[in-house]
Design an enzyme around this catalytic site. Structure first.
Site, mmCIF file in Angstrom:
data_model
loop_
_atom_site.group_PDB
_atom_site.id
_atom_site.type_symbol
_atom_site.label_atom_id
_atom_site.label_comp_id
_atom_site.label_asym_id
_atom_site.label_seq_id
_atom_site.Cartn_x
_atom_site.Cartn_y
_atom_site.Cartn_z
ATOM 1 N N GLY A 111 1.446 9.341 0.654
ATOM 2 C CA GLY A 111 1.844 9.432 1.827
ATOM 3 C C GLY A 111 1.586 10.019 2.918
ATOM 4 O O GLY A 111 1.879 9.672 3.900
ATOM 5 N N LYS A 130 -0.426 -5.937 0.755
ATOM 6 C CA LYS A 130 0.796 -6.160 2.392
ATOM 7 C C LYS A 130 -0.179 -6.070 3.919
ATOM 8 O O LYS A 130 -0.200 -4.748 3.718
ATOM 9 C CB LYS A 130 2.275 -6.138 2.216
ATOM 10 C CG LYS A 130 3.142 -7.027 0.987
ATOM 11 C CD LYS A 130 4.171 -6.436 1.118
ATOM 12 C CE LYS A 130 4.742 -7.562 -0.017
ATOM 13 N NZ LYS A 130 6.335 -6.790 -0.394
ATOM 14 N N ARG A 155 -3.195 16.790 -10.493
ATOM 15 C CA ARG A 155 -2.057 18.219 -9.842
ATOM 16 C C ARG A 155 -1.805 19.465 -9.892
ATOM 17 O O ARG A 155 -1.980 19.803 -9.199
ATOM 18 C CB ARG A 155 -0.903 17.358 -9.269
ATOM 19 C CG ARG A 155 -0.481 16.508 -8.391
ATOM 20 C CD ARG A 155 0.778 16.141 -8.429
ATOM 21 N NE ARG A 155 0.887 14.401 -7.820
ATOM 22 C CZ ARG A 155 1.793 12.836 -7.362
ATOM 23 N NH1 ARG A 155 2.539 13.860 -8.223
ATOM 24 N NH2 ARG A 155 1.877 12.232 -6.609
ATOM 25 N N GLY A 211 -2.952 6.162 -3.359
ATOM 26 C CA GLY A 211 -2.896 5.405 -4.360
ATOM 27 C C GLY A 211 -3.659 4.452 -4.936
ATOM 28 O O GLY A 211 -4.554 5.306 -6.164
HETATM 29 P P1 AMP Z 1 -1.183 -1.736 -2.203
HETATM 30 O O1 AMP Z 1 0.068 -1.224 -2.899
HETATM 31 O O2 AMP Z 1 -0.643 -2.412 -0.737
HETATM 32 O O3 AMP Z 1 -2.464 -1.137 -1.619
HETATM 33 O O4 AMP Z 1 -1.629 -3.087 -2.811
HETATM 34 C C1 AMP Z 1 -2.204 -2.615 -4.012
HETATM 35 C C2 AMP Z 1 -2.209 -3.743 -4.975
HETATM 36 O O5 AMP Z 1 -2.455 -4.895 -4.100
HETATM 37 C C3 AMP Z 1 -2.647 -3.864 -6.455
HETATM 38 O O6 AMP Z 1 -1.414 -3.543 -7.705
HETATM 39 C C4 AMP Z 1 -3.886 -5.252 -6.370
HETATM 40 O O7 AMP Z 1 -3.286 -5.861 -7.218
HETATM 41 C C5 AMP Z 1 -2.372 -5.999 -5.003
HETATM 42 N N1 AMP Z 1 -3.826 -6.548 -5.221
HETATM 43 C C6 AMP Z 1 -4.857 -7.174 -4.013
HETATM 44 N N2 AMP Z 1 -5.151 -8.115 -3.625
HETATM 45 C C7 AMP Z 1 -4.951 -8.999 -4.040
HETATM 46 C C8 AMP Z 1 -4.562 -9.991 -4.121
HETATM 47 N N3 AMP Z 1 -5.581 -10.769 -3.730
HETATM 48 N N4 AMP Z 1 -3.729 -11.123 -4.312
HETATM 49 C C9 AMP Z 1 -2.255 -10.081 -5.067
HETATM 50 N N5 AMP Z 1 -1.861 -8.830 -4.970
HETATM 51 C C10 AMP Z 1 -3.662 -8.463 -4.587
#
Ligand code: AMP
Length: 419
Positions: free
Chosen positions: A400, A221, A35, A377
């Site tokens: 964000g 999610k 940064r 991220g």
């Molecule tokens: P997010 O913070 O929602 O962008 O998600 C990123 C995280 O999702 C990473 O740490 C990944 O390890 C996790 N992730 C991605 N695919 C899967 C999966 N099939 N099952 C569990 N975790 C996952």
């Protein structure tokens, strides 16, 4: 709008809002200075013109002054990054010392003000005691809002011009990121170089779109990315939904997903996203196969199976080879690509292949002339892990802020300069 490139800072004091919210270890050593480096072109331009720099930033989430969140910890490293230029420090961003030190600044000098978030006025949010009553909270909020104007005015009074180079906080209407701009006329407020690059990159994928436009939404999610997905459905030609969130879609279609990640309360949402994609003529691409594991660990036993036939006790932790091929084909034929979120648990080497293959396809498309933006991220961590950062068009520094821009929101830090 004023442009930093055209502006001559000679003899001027510039208040530069940067994002020096860098990680520090227990001895206050900076463990990642990305940064700080990102703001250097702006700082160097001002100094080379013969201007002086007043740096405003936040560090961490203090609730009032606290040594561990002091920006004094970053001044030495900033001096090194600026090739040995002395970096002065004011122990407070308000008060006599800040007033005197900013007034005494000479051309070519740099002054770092103490953490702006030592004052609740910066965010316009009171530092509340955990047991504060609702009445106390309401009164404190009102009091902060009243004090915020004085705080902002004071910061603005230190400088002749205002430069916002803090894309990471552009989605916040804080004193130093947005409100302060009102105290400068249109010719003396501007984006820094980093902010300019970020804004241009976002515009390329949200406004000035070359088609086909493919967005890849991955990660854990679907619930955390609903607004983005809905906004993208009005813009993209292809939408790849991958990572953990893809299993909610697979289950919504009647598939057997074993113990894979799933948000059961979002099955209807998944169906409505599919219907909207269809209605908008968007090609919605979901995984067809998965690399499944019998436990959540790098050394789990694995199998490749159809996405709809995952046995109980097993969960999909990455996409399979058929899916990789489908993704690569779509990506290689795209002219604009947005990537947010991995295809699987890329932190485990045995489940990172899908994310790496997808990143490599993006690099290949970029070589052929596509514009590719990676941000938010984990996707940044992904391109860094696989050494792909130089092969994509732009890696955003904003988490964000980038996501809100893609959701179609107006970012206060950007609007404040543009208006
Ligand atoms: P997010 O913070 O929602 O962008 O998600 C990123 C995280 O999702 C990473 O740490 C990944 O390890 C996790 N992730 C991605 N695919 C899967 C999966 N099939 N099952 C569990 N975790 C996952």
């Amino acid at each position: 709008m004023q442009s930093i490139e055209k502006f001559n800072f000679a003899g001027k004091r510039a208040f530069v809002r940067v994002d020096f919210n860098v990680p520090l270890d227990e001895n206050f050593n900076i463990t990642d200075d990305t940064r700080m480096r990102a703001a250097l072109p702006t700082l160097k331009k001002i100094l080379a013109d013969g201007g002086s720099v007043i740096i405003g930033s936040h560090l961490g989430r203090p609730k009032g002054p606290a040594d561990k969140f002091s920006l004094k910890h970053i001044t030495k490293h900033l001096s090194e990054l600026l090739g040995g230029t002395e970096v002065l420090f004011a122990n407070d961003c308000m008060g006599k010392e800040a007033e005197e030190k900013t007034a005494a600044l000479k051309p070519g000098e740099v002054l770092v003000l103490e953490n702006l978030r030592f004052y609740e006025e910066e965010q316009g949010k009171p530092f509340l005691a955990d047991d504060a009553t609702d009445e106390e909270k309401a009164a404190a909020k009102k009091a902060v809002k009243t004090k915020q104007a004085d705080f902002t005015k004071k910061l603005a009074s230190y400088a002749d011009c205002y430069v916002n180079d803090a894309f990471g906080t552009a989605h916040r209407a804080h004193a130093s990121t947005a409100l302060i701009a009102d105290y400068f006329d249109v010719d003396s407020k501007m984006f820094g170089y980093l902010m300019e690059k970020e804004v241009k990159a976002v515009e390329k994928v949200m406004k000035d779109i070359k088609r086909p436009f493919t967005a890849i939404m991955g990660g854990s999610k679907v619930s955390s990315k609903i607004e983005i997905i809905e906004n993208l459905l009005n813009k993209v030609d292809n939408l790849i939904i991958t990572g953990g969130m893809a299993f909610t879609f697979a289950k919504a279609q009647g598939g057997k997903i074993g113990n894979s990640l799933c948000e059961d309360d979002k099955l209807d949402l998944a169906r409505s996203i599919e219907a909207k994609a269809k209605a908008n003529g968007v090609n919605l691409i979901l995984p067809v196969d998965a690399k499944i594991a019998d436990k959540f660990a790098n050394d789990a036993n694995t199998q490749i199976v159809s996405i709809n036939e995952i046995p109980d006790g097993w969960s999909g932790l990455d996409v399979g080879p058929e899916t990789e091929k489908i993704y690569a084909e779509v990506i290689k034929n795209s002219k604009t690509i947005l990537w947010n979120g991995p295809t699987g648990v890329f932190e485990f080497d045995n489940f990172s292949h899908g994310s790496q293959a997808l990143g490599e396809a993006i690099v290949e498309a970029t070589k052929k002339g596509a514009f590719s933006l990676v941000g938010g991220g984990d996707s940044v961590a992904c391109v860094n892990k696989f050494g792909l950062a130089n092969g994509v068009s732009y890696v955003s520094t904003g988490g964000g802020a980038l996501l809100e821009a893609i959701e179609g929101k107006v970012l206060p830090g950007i609007a404040a300069i543009e208006k």
